[in-house]
Design a protein around this motif. Structure first.
Motif, PDB file in Angstrom:
ATOM      1  N   ARG A 101      -4.620   1.874  -8.236  1.00 16.98           N
ATOM      2  CA  ARG A 101      -5.404   3.487  -8.288  1.00 16.98           C
ATOM      3  C   ARG A 101      -6.502   3.011  -7.541  1.00 16.98           C
ATOM      4  O   ARG A 101      -7.687   2.965  -7.282  1.00 16.98           O
ATOM      5  CB  ARG A 101      -5.327   4.003  -9.256  1.00 16.98           C
ATOM      6  CG  ARG A 101      -4.089   3.711  -9.906  1.00 16.98           C
ATOM      7  CD  ARG A 101      -3.722   5.364 -10.281  1.00 16.98           C
ATOM      8  NE  ARG A 101      -1.994   5.284 -10.095  1.00 16.98           N
ATOM      9  CZ  ARG A 101      -1.040   5.828  -9.770  1.00 16.98           C
ATOM     10  NH1 ARG A 101      -1.311   6.125  -8.652  1.00 16.98           N
ATOM     11  NH2 ARG A 101      -0.080   6.129  -9.639  1.00 16.98           N
ATOM     12  N   MET A 102      -6.698   4.570  -6.514  1.00 14.55           N
ATOM     13  CA  MET A 102      -7.444   4.881  -5.724  1.00 14.55           C
ATOM     14  C   MET A 102      -7.796   6.536  -5.853  1.00 14.55           C
ATOM     15  O   MET A 102      -7.103   7.502  -5.752  1.00 14.55           O
ATOM     16  CB  MET A 102      -7.646   4.604  -4.485  1.00 14.55           C
ATOM     17  CG  MET A 102      -6.417   3.187  -3.593  1.00 14.55           C
ATOM     18  SD  MET A 102      -8.306   2.020  -3.801  1.00 14.55           S
ATOM     19  CE  MET A 102      -8.614   1.766  -2.416  1.00 14.55           C
ATOM     20  N   CYS A 103      -9.342   6.691  -5.894  1.00 16.19           N
ATOM     21  CA  CYS A 103      -9.952   8.120  -5.518  1.00 16.19           C
ATOM     22  C   CYS A 103      -9.440   8.948  -4.845  1.00 16.19           C
ATOM     23  O   CYS A 103     -10.356   8.244  -3.677  1.00 16.19           O
ATOM     24  CB  CYS A 103     -11.030   7.877  -5.944  1.00 16.19           C
ATOM     25  SG  CYS A 103     -12.546   9.856  -6.076  1.00 16.19           S
ATOM     26  N   ALA A 153      -6.378  -3.295  -4.989  1.00 13.72           N
ATOM     27  CA  ALA A 153      -7.529  -2.435  -6.180  1.00 13.72           C
ATOM     28  C   ALA A 153      -7.002  -2.017  -7.371  1.00 13.72           C
ATOM     29  O   ALA A 153      -7.543  -1.266  -7.610  1.00 13.72           O
ATOM     30  CB  ALA A 153      -8.519  -1.752  -5.078  1.00 13.72           C
ATOM     31  N   TYR A 162      -2.891   3.976  -3.850  1.00 18.42           N
ATOM     32  CA  TYR A 162      -2.477   2.889  -4.499  1.00 18.42           C
ATOM     33  C   TYR A 162      -2.712   1.526  -3.859  1.00 18.42           C
ATOM     34  O   TYR A 162      -1.785   1.588  -2.496  1.00 18.42           O
ATOM     35  CB  TYR A 162      -1.304   2.694  -4.980  1.00 18.42           C
ATOM     36  CG  TYR A 162      -0.959   1.777  -6.533  1.00 18.42           C
ATOM     37  CD1 TYR A 162      -1.937   1.502  -7.204  1.00 18.42           C
ATOM     38  CD2 TYR A 162      -0.363   0.660  -6.033  1.00 18.42           C
ATOM     39  CE1 TYR A 162      -1.708   0.807  -8.120  1.00 18.42           C
ATOM     40  CE2 TYR A 162      -0.962  -0.344  -6.304  1.00 18.42           C
ATOM     41  CZ  TYR A 162      -0.653  -0.599  -8.311  1.00 18.42           C
ATOM     42  OH  TYR A 162      -0.824  -1.341  -8.752  1.00 18.42           O
ATOM     43  N   SER A 163      -3.184   0.626  -4.191  1.00 15.61           N
ATOM     44  CA  SER A 163      -2.788  -1.268  -3.096  1.00 15.61           C
ATOM     45  C   SER A 163      -2.613  -2.192  -4.206  1.00 15.61           C
ATOM     46  O   SER A 163      -3.483  -1.369  -5.120  1.00 15.61           O
ATOM     47  CB  SER A 163      -4.555  -0.775  -2.214  1.00 15.61           C
ATOM     48  OG  SER A 163      -4.841  -1.895  -2.037  1.00 15.61           O
ATOM     49  N   LYS A 209       1.032  -1.535   0.106  1.00 15.94           N
ATOM     50  CA  LYS A 209       0.664  -0.026   0.215  1.00 15.94           C
ATOM     51  C   LYS A 209       1.053   1.290   0.384  1.00 15.94           C
ATOM     52  O   LYS A 209       1.979   1.268   0.687  1.00 15.94           O
ATOM     53  CB  LYS A 209      -0.887   0.062   1.793  1.00 15.94           C
ATOM     54  CG  LYS A 209      -1.687  -1.273   1.097  1.00 15.94           C
ATOM     55  CD  LYS A 209      -2.838  -1.296   2.329  1.00 15.94           C
ATOM     56  CE  LYS A 209      -3.982  -1.818   2.062  1.00 15.94           C
ATOM     57  NZ  LYS A 209      -4.555  -1.875   3.472  1.00 15.94           N
ATOM     58  N   ARG A 253     -12.234   7.760  -2.040  1.00 17.55           N
ATOM     59  CA  ARG A 253     -11.659   6.866  -1.499  1.00 17.55           C
ATOM     60  C   ARG A 253     -11.731   4.918  -2.006  1.00 17.55           C
ATOM     61  O   ARG A 253     -11.965   4.560  -1.100  1.00 17.55           O
ATOM     62  CB  ARG A 253     -11.105   6.775   0.049  1.00 17.55           C
ATOM     63  CG  ARG A 253     -10.788   7.481   0.539  1.00 17.55           C
ATOM     64  CD  ARG A 253     -10.059   7.908   1.973  1.00 17.55           C
ATOM     65  NE  ARG A 253      -9.699   8.710   2.331  1.00 17.55           N
ATOM     66  CZ  ARG A 253      -8.670   9.897   1.878  1.00 17.55           C
ATOM     67  NH1 ARG A 253      -8.076   9.761   1.062  1.00 17.55           N
ATOM     68  NH2 ARG A 253      -7.822  11.129   2.395  1.00 17.55           N
ATOM     69  N   GLN A 254     -12.642   4.745  -2.892  1.00 17.99           N
ATOM     70  CA  GLN A 254     -12.957   3.818  -3.436  1.00 17.99           C
ATOM     71  C   GLN A 254     -11.564   3.393  -4.510  1.00 17.99           C
ATOM     72  O   GLN A 254     -10.982   4.492  -5.484  1.00 17.99           O
ATOM     73  CB  GLN A 254     -13.575   4.198  -4.093  1.00 17.99           C
ATOM     74  CG  GLN A 254     -15.432   4.103  -3.689  1.00 17.99           C
ATOM     75  CD  GLN A 254     -15.691   2.709  -2.539  1.00 17.99           C
ATOM     76  OE1 GLN A 254     -15.283   1.667  -2.709  1.00 17.99           O
ATOM     77  NE2 GLN A 254     -15.288   3.392  -1.139  1.00 17.99           N
ATOM     78  N   PRO A 255     -11.761   2.285  -5.055  1.00 25.82           N
ATOM     79  CA  PRO A 255     -10.905   1.932  -6.640  1.00 25.82           C
ATOM     80  C   PRO A 255     -11.463   2.352  -7.426  1.00 25.82           C
ATOM     81  O   PRO A 255     -12.666   2.960  -7.833  1.00 25.82           O
ATOM     82  CB  PRO A 255     -11.078   0.540  -6.417  1.00 25.82           C
ATOM     83  CG  PRO A 255     -11.665  -0.061  -5.063  1.00 25.82           C
ATOM     84  CD  PRO A 255     -12.293   1.255  -4.427  1.00 25.82           C
ATOM     85  N   CYS A 311     -15.310   4.410  -8.678  1.00 23.56           N
ATOM     86  CA  CYS A 311     -15.169   5.551  -7.781  1.00 23.56           C
ATOM     87  C   CYS A 311     -16.302   6.473  -8.759  1.00 23.56           C
ATOM     88  O   CYS A 311     -17.143   6.254  -9.761  1.00 23.56           O
ATOM     89  CB  CYS A 311     -13.819   6.556  -8.535  1.00 23.56           C
ATOM     90  SG  CYS A 311     -14.316   8.548  -8.512  1.00 23.56           S
TER      91      CYS A 311
END
Length: 120
Positions: free
Chosen positions: A18-20, A16, A12-13, A2, A24-26, A30
């Motif tokens: 890239r994260m918004c 999933a 980034y995780s 992470k 904070r969702q993938p 998003c």
């Protein structure tokens, strides 16, 4: 693995991708970015393109100024009216084949006033 932004929040995780930063969702899930319509100059342009498609022609509609949910509904209407396949994403509707005249007429009946044929 992470990666965390120094200002706070996961960027980034490996689970999933890239994260918004806002919701904070993938990125694929998003909701905050899909609800916003892309900026437009008020002119709907209808193109016929073959570039990058192996010689296959595609009717492309740009400048609609619709968010993804409304764009998907309009894309389905256009595909059904022309009897072809296609896609609607990122503010652009693509239809297989050359259907510029039919698409322009349909868009004008749906309330788009400034529809122009573009690109040759």
């Amino acid at each position: 693995m992470k990666s965390v932004n120094p200002n706070g929040g996961l960027v980034y995780s490996t689970d999933a991708g890239r994260m918004c930063p806002d919701c904070r969702q993938p990125i694929a899930q998003c909701a905050c970015r899909k609800a916003v319509a892309p900026p437009t100059d008020g002119v709907v342009r209808v193109f016929f393109e073959t570039k990058g498609r192996g010689g296959k022609g595609v009717t492309v509609v740009r400048g609609l100024g619709l968010a993804d949910p409304e764009l998907t509904v309009l894309g389905k209407k256009l595909k059904a009216a022309c009897g072809v396949g296609g896609t609607a994403k990122e503010g652009v509707v693509e239809l297989q084949g050359d259907h510029r005249d039919r698409v322009m007429a349909l868009l004008q009946t749906l309330g788009f006033r400034n529809v122009k044929k573009a690109g040759g």
